[in-house]
Motif scaffolding. Sequence first.
Motif, PDB file in Angstrom:
ATOM      1  N   ALA A  18       0.858  -1.185   0.000  1.00 44.26           N
ATOM      2  CA  ALA A  18       0.000   0.000   0.000  1.00 44.26           C
ATOM      3  C   ALA A  18       0.891   1.231   0.000  1.00 44.26           C
ATOM      4  O   ALA A  18       2.070   1.138   0.343  1.00 44.26           O
ATOM      5  N   PHE A  19       0.323   2.374  -0.393  1.00 44.04           N
ATOM      6  CA  PHE A  19       1.140   3.554  -0.654  1.00 44.04           C
ATOM      7  C   PHE A  19       0.523   4.767   0.046  1.00 44.04           C
ATOM      8  O   PHE A  19      -0.690   4.934   0.042  1.00 44.04           O
ATOM      9  N   VAL A  20       1.384   5.574   0.640  1.00 46.64           N
ATOM     10  CA  VAL A  20       0.933   6.845   1.215  1.00 46.64           C
ATOM     11  C   VAL A  20       1.593   7.957   0.401  1.00 46.64           C
ATOM     12  O   VAL A  20       2.810   7.973   0.247  1.00 46.64           O
ATOM     13  N   PHE A  21       0.762   8.860  -0.139  1.00 46.03           N
ATOM     14  CA  PHE A  21       1.263   9.838  -1.108  1.00 46.03           C
ATOM     15  C   PHE A  21       1.670  11.148  -0.440  1.00 46.03           C
ATOM     16  O   PHE A  21       1.071  11.586   0.536  1.00 46.03           O
ATOM     17  N   GLN A  22       2.670  11.777  -1.041  1.00 48.18           N
ATOM     18  CA  GLN A  22       3.154  13.056  -0.539  1.00 48.18           C
ATOM     19  C   GLN A  22       2.031  14.102  -0.526  1.00 48.18           C
ATOM     20  O   GLN A  22       1.904  14.869   0.414  1.00 48.18           O
ATOM     21  N   ASP A  23       1.215  14.130  -1.600  1.00 49.75           N
ATOM     22  CA  ASP A  23       0.138  15.123  -1.663  1.00 49.75           C
ATOM     23  C   ASP A  23      -1.199  14.527  -1.220  1.00 49.75           C
ATOM     24  O   ASP A  23      -2.248  15.032  -1.583  1.00 49.75           O
ATOM     25  N   PHE A  24      -1.150  13.449  -0.463  1.00 45.29           N
ATOM     26  CA  PHE A  24      -2.301  12.768   0.146  1.00 45.29           C
ATOM     27  C   PHE A  24      -3.130  11.967  -0.859  1.00 45.29           C
ATOM     28  O   PHE A  24      -3.597  10.885  -0.549  1.00 45.29           O
ATOM     29  N   ALA A  25      -3.356  12.527  -2.090  1.00 50.06           N
ATOM     30  CA  ALA A  25      -4.130  11.831  -3.130  1.00 50.06           C
ATOM     31  C   ALA A  25      -5.482  11.336  -2.609  1.00 50.06           C
ATOM     32  O   ALA A  25      -5.849  10.187  -2.790  1.00 50.06           O
ATOM     33  N   LEU A  26      -6.216  12.242  -1.949  1.00 50.46           N
ATOM     34  CA  LEU A  26      -7.569  11.896  -1.512  1.00 50.46           C
ATOM     35  C   LEU A  26      -8.566  12.296  -2.582  1.00 50.46           C
ATOM     36  O   LEU A  26      -8.327  13.236  -3.341  1.00 50.46           O
ATOM     37  N   LEU A  27      -9.697  11.580  -2.643  1.00 52.13           N
ATOM     38  CA  LEU A  27     -10.755  11.955  -3.575  1.00 52.13           C
ATOM     39  C   LEU A  27     -11.535  13.111  -2.951  1.00 52.13           C
ATOM     40  O   LEU A  27     -12.182  12.927  -1.922  1.00 52.13           O
ATOM     41  N   PRO A  28     -11.466  14.314  -3.544  1.00 51.35           N
ATOM     42  CA  PRO A  28     -12.083  15.467  -2.885  1.00 51.35           C
ATOM     43  C   PRO A  28     -13.608  15.357  -2.785  1.00 51.35           C
ATOM     44  O   PRO A  28     -14.211  15.996  -1.942  1.00 51.35           O
ATOM     45  N   TRP A  29     -14.206  14.522  -3.644  1.00 48.69           N
ATOM     46  CA  TRP A  29     -15.672  14.423  -3.655  1.00 48.69           C
ATOM     47  C   TRP A  29     -16.175  13.317  -2.725  1.00 48.69           C
ATOM     48  O   TRP A  29     -17.372  13.083  -2.657  1.00 48.69           O
ATOM     49  N   ALA A  30     -15.268  12.642  -2.048  1.00 49.67           N
ATOM     50  CA  ALA A  30     -15.683  11.537  -1.185  1.00 49.67           C
ATOM     51  C   ALA A  30     -15.400  11.882   0.276  1.00 49.67           C
ATOM     52  O   ALA A  30     -14.432  12.580   0.582  1.00 49.67           O
ATOM     53  N   THR A  31     -16.245  11.377   1.174  1.00 53.73           N
ATOM     54  CA  THR A  31     -16.051  11.630   2.599  1.00 53.73           C
ATOM     55  C   THR A  31     -14.823  10.873   3.095  1.00 53.73           C
ATOM     56  O   THR A  31     -14.283  10.016   2.390  1.00 53.73           O
ATOM     57  N   VAL A  32     -14.400  11.206   4.310  1.00 54.40           N
ATOM     58  CA  VAL A  32     -13.281  10.508   4.935  1.00 54.40           C
ATOM     59  C   VAL A  32     -13.547   9.001   4.927  1.00 54.40           C
ATOM     60  O   VAL A  32     -12.690   8.198   4.552  1.00 54.40           O
ATOM     61  N   LEU A  33     -14.775   8.633   5.316  1.00 50.74           N
ATOM     62  CA  LEU A  33     -15.117   7.212   5.381  1.00 50.74           C
ATOM     63  C   LEU A  33     -14.938   6.542   4.022  1.00 50.74           C
ATOM     64  O   LEU A  33     -14.343   5.463   3.906  1.00 50.74           O
ATOM     65  N   LYS A  34     -15.435   7.193   2.963  1.00 55.26           N
ATOM     66  CA  LYS A  34     -15.350   6.586   1.632  1.00 55.26           C
ATOM     67  C   LYS A  34     -13.916   6.555   1.129  1.00 55.26           C
ATOM     68  O   LYS A  34     -13.512   5.611   0.453  1.00 55.26           O
ATOM     69  N   ASN A  35     -13.155   7.610   1.453  1.00 50.34           N
ATOM     70  CA  ASN A  35     -11.748   7.620   1.056  1.00 50.34           C
ATOM     71  C   ASN A  35     -10.992   6.470   1.701  1.00 50.34           C
ATOM     72  O   ASN A  35     -10.232   5.774   1.037  1.00 50.34           O
ATOM     73  N   VAL A  36     -11.211   6.287   3.004  1.00 52.85           N
ATOM     74  CA  VAL A  36     -10.477   5.236   3.710  1.00 52.85           C
ATOM     75  C   VAL A  36     -10.922   3.857   3.214  1.00 52.85           C
ATOM     76  O   VAL A  36     -10.118   2.930   3.119  1.00 52.85           O
ATOM     77  N   ALA A  37     -12.205   3.745   2.867  1.00 55.41           N
ATOM     78  CA  ALA A  37     -12.722   2.450   2.410  1.00 55.41           C
ATOM     79  C   ALA A  37     -12.442   2.193   0.933  1.00 55.41           C
ATOM     80  O   ALA A  37     -12.739   1.107   0.429  1.00 55.41           O
ATOM     81  N   PHE A  38     -11.850   3.170   0.234  1.00 58.83           N
ATOM     82  CA  PHE A  38     -11.722   3.070  -1.233  1.00 58.83           C
ATOM     83  C   PHE A  38     -10.931   1.837  -1.665  1.00 58.83           C
ATOM     84  O   PHE A  38     -11.339   1.105  -2.561  1.00 58.83           O
ATOM     85  N   GLY A  39      -9.792   1.610  -1.000  1.00 55.39           N
ATOM     86  CA  GLY A  39      -8.969   0.448  -1.347  1.00 55.39           C
ATOM     87  C   GLY A  39      -9.724  -0.854  -1.145  1.00 55.39           C
ATOM     88  O   GLY A  39      -9.623  -1.787  -1.946  1.00 55.39           O
ATOM     89  N   LEU A  40     -10.499  -0.921  -0.061  1.00 57.33           N
ATOM     90  CA  LEU A  40     -11.283  -2.132   0.223  1.00 57.33           C
ATOM     91  C   LEU A  40     -12.393  -2.296  -0.801  1.00 57.33           C
ATOM     92  O   LEU A  40     -12.695  -3.406  -1.245  1.00 57.33           O
ATOM     93  N   GLU A  41     -12.994  -1.162  -1.176  1.00 55.83           N
ATOM     94  CA  GLU A  41     -14.070  -1.194  -2.172  1.00 55.83           C
ATOM     95  C   GLU A  41     -13.541  -1.770  -3.484  1.00 55.83           C
ATOM     96  O   GLU A  41     -14.186  -2.614  -4.109  1.00 55.83           O
ATOM     97  N   LEU A  42     -12.339  -1.336  -3.882  1.00 58.60           N
ATOM     98  CA  LEU A  42     -11.758  -1.829  -5.132  1.00 58.60           C
ATOM     99  C   LEU A  42     -11.433  -3.315  -5.049  1.00 58.60           C
ATOM    100  O   LEU A  42     -11.356  -3.993  -6.055  1.00 58.60           O
ATOM    101  N   ARG A  43     -11.232  -3.814  -3.830  1.00 62.46           N
ATOM    102  CA  ARG A  43     -10.976  -5.246  -3.670  1.00 62.46           C
ATOM    103  C   ARG A  43     -12.256  -6.050  -3.528  1.00 62.46           C
ATOM    104  O   ARG A  43     -12.219  -7.235  -3.248  1.00 62.46           O
ATOM    105  N   GLY A  44     -13.402  -5.369  -3.645  1.00 62.18           N
ATOM    106  CA  GLY A  44     -14.667  -6.090  -3.613  1.00 62.18           C
ATOM    107  C   GLY A  44     -15.149  -6.469  -2.227  1.00 62.18           C
ATOM    108  O   GLY A  44     -15.980  -7.362  -2.078  1.00 62.18           O
ATOM    109  N   VAL A  45     -14.638  -5.765  -1.182  1.00 62.77           N
ATOM    110  CA  VAL A  45     -15.123  -6.033   0.172  1.00 62.77           C
ATOM    111  C   VAL A  45     -16.536  -5.456   0.298  1.00 62.77           C
ATOM    112  O   VAL A  45     -16.756  -4.304  -0.081  1.00 62.77           O
ATOM    113  N   PRO A  46     -17.516  -6.250   0.817  1.00 61.00           N
ATOM    114  CA  PRO A  46     -18.890  -5.743   0.919  1.00 61.00           C
ATOM    115  C   PRO A  46     -18.971  -4.486   1.784  1.00 61.00           C
ATOM    116  O   PRO A  46     -18.175  -4.308   2.704  1.00 61.00           O
ATOM    117  N   ARG A  47     -19.971  -3.668   1.489  1.00 61.01           N
ATOM    118  CA  ARG A  47     -20.076  -2.349   2.077  1.00 61.01           C
ATOM    119  C   ARG A  47     -19.999  -2.337   3.607  1.00 61.01           C
ATOM    120  O   ARG A  47     -19.207  -1.603   4.188  1.00 61.01           O
TER     121      ARG A  47
END
Lengths: 267, 270
Positions: free
Chosen positions: A92-121
């Motif tokens: 996993a990677f932590v970016f210098q400029d954070f690389a957060l999705l500005p249109w998504a909440t903190v919860l959705k940003n943190v869950a993004f990697g899991l979402e891409l792996r198909g983890v249920p909501r």
Amino acid sequence: MSAPSTATATRPTAPSTRPIVEVRGVSKVYGKVRALHAIDLEFEPGRLTSLLGPSGCGKTTLLKIIAGLIPPSEGEVRIQGRPVTGPGPERAFVFQDFALLPWATVLKNVAFGLELRGVPRAEREERARHWIAEVGLAGFEQSYPHQLSGGMRQRVGLARALAVDAQVLLMDEPFSAVDEQTRRKFQEDLLGLVAREKKTFLFVTHSIEEAVYLSDRIVLLSPRPGRVAGIVEPKIRRDGDPERIRRDPVYLDTVETIWRGLKGYVE
Amino acid sequence: MRSAALDEPAAVPVEAEDGRTALGGAALRLLSVAIVLGLWEVAGRGGVNPALPAFSETALAALAMLADGSLPAAFLVTLEPLVLGLAISTLLGVGLGIAMGLWRPAEWLGVPVLVILQAAPLAALVPLLTFAYGIGLTSKTLVVCIMALPVIVLNAYRAIRHTPQSLVEMGRVFLASPRIIVLRIVLPAASPVIFAGLRLGVAAGFIGAILAELLITPTGIGDLVTYHQSVADYPRMYAAIAAIVLASALTIGLLERVEIRLFRPERAGR
């Protein structure tokens, strides 16, 4: 260059098993510029290694090659013995400029990697909430990145990387865009995290103090072309008060030694 | 005294502040409209120009035209090429722009044509269009497209091109497929600029529709403007112009809401 060899214990977690990340003869050429030349490195599990060097030494390039974001021109990277052909679930990677999705909440940003792996909501939100609390952002789950300070945004980036439970965490100058006070607090928290999580951390920084404060092992890179100039293993006790480290004579000596070694590369 | 407030989570005061500024913003916008209309009223009554009716006269004329049905009827006629042209321009324009942003050959083919199209003086093309497609719906729809399409395409293309590199890398590191990166990262990141292009395109499309009606054959709103000008009924002429300006502004406002609703929830209430 050799390490200051004061006999004190390192972090209790440092089992000398086989390396989890192996870099074998990696070079990177951009047109006529040789960014990296014949890098050979090994990283053991459960330790924090810093890649330290002045700008132009290719430390971020090396980290992105390990991440599988950039292919090397020569050589190869192996993770747990398997050659890297692209990004993988064990990193996993932590970016210098954070690389957060500005249109998504903190919860959705943190869950993004899991979402891409198909983890249920339900499951991914539960895990995301856990890591949001773990990095000290409980209560901000429904905030948007623009409502947070720089330091808090990087905590979101860190929680996102931790949430996917990768064994290797690649951090690209994660604290360079936050202010000094926030950075110190962040560094202290990271020490706790490294001790608790038993993951392998690869940490890119241009700050000698930061590298010495955090690292079990520091890889010094010299610029143009980037190559390994030396390896330092600061023997600093990290089990007590994190504030004490900055006054530890070993810490101060190591900073001095590294600075003398790198001075020659700074124009 | 207030030191306790410092320990409050930052998100709470931010929201309260947003609410207050939104209210203040609405009041300022109303004030700005009121000032313009007030100046219009003064200029019309002061007799700056006999062809400039006061706002109140224009408003009364508009009400009369609404009552006798001439304004709604004209709108229906004008809307036909306008809606058709804008629908074509939006679908084709956003699609083309995205293709050009993602795929180099499309960029090489598209950019020169569009830059020329954007620079072309439309009035000079109208006789050609009329010659080729007659004076009916096709020509008028094409004028709307020529006006609206380039700005929509070029904005969409630039928006895609300017996706922050680190967001794309983030997607790759967390194992998103190229399709998911486009759908979940590139498109939402580009949406503000794509929608800015759409708003400009809609405004240009309205201009195109009226131009077509003035230059090709007078129908709809264009007919109302031409006719009332010819009989020197300036309040009604201005009422027709004001109605189309209002329709354009409302459409653009609506588009902004759609965008925030669909893509950018974090900007709601800002």
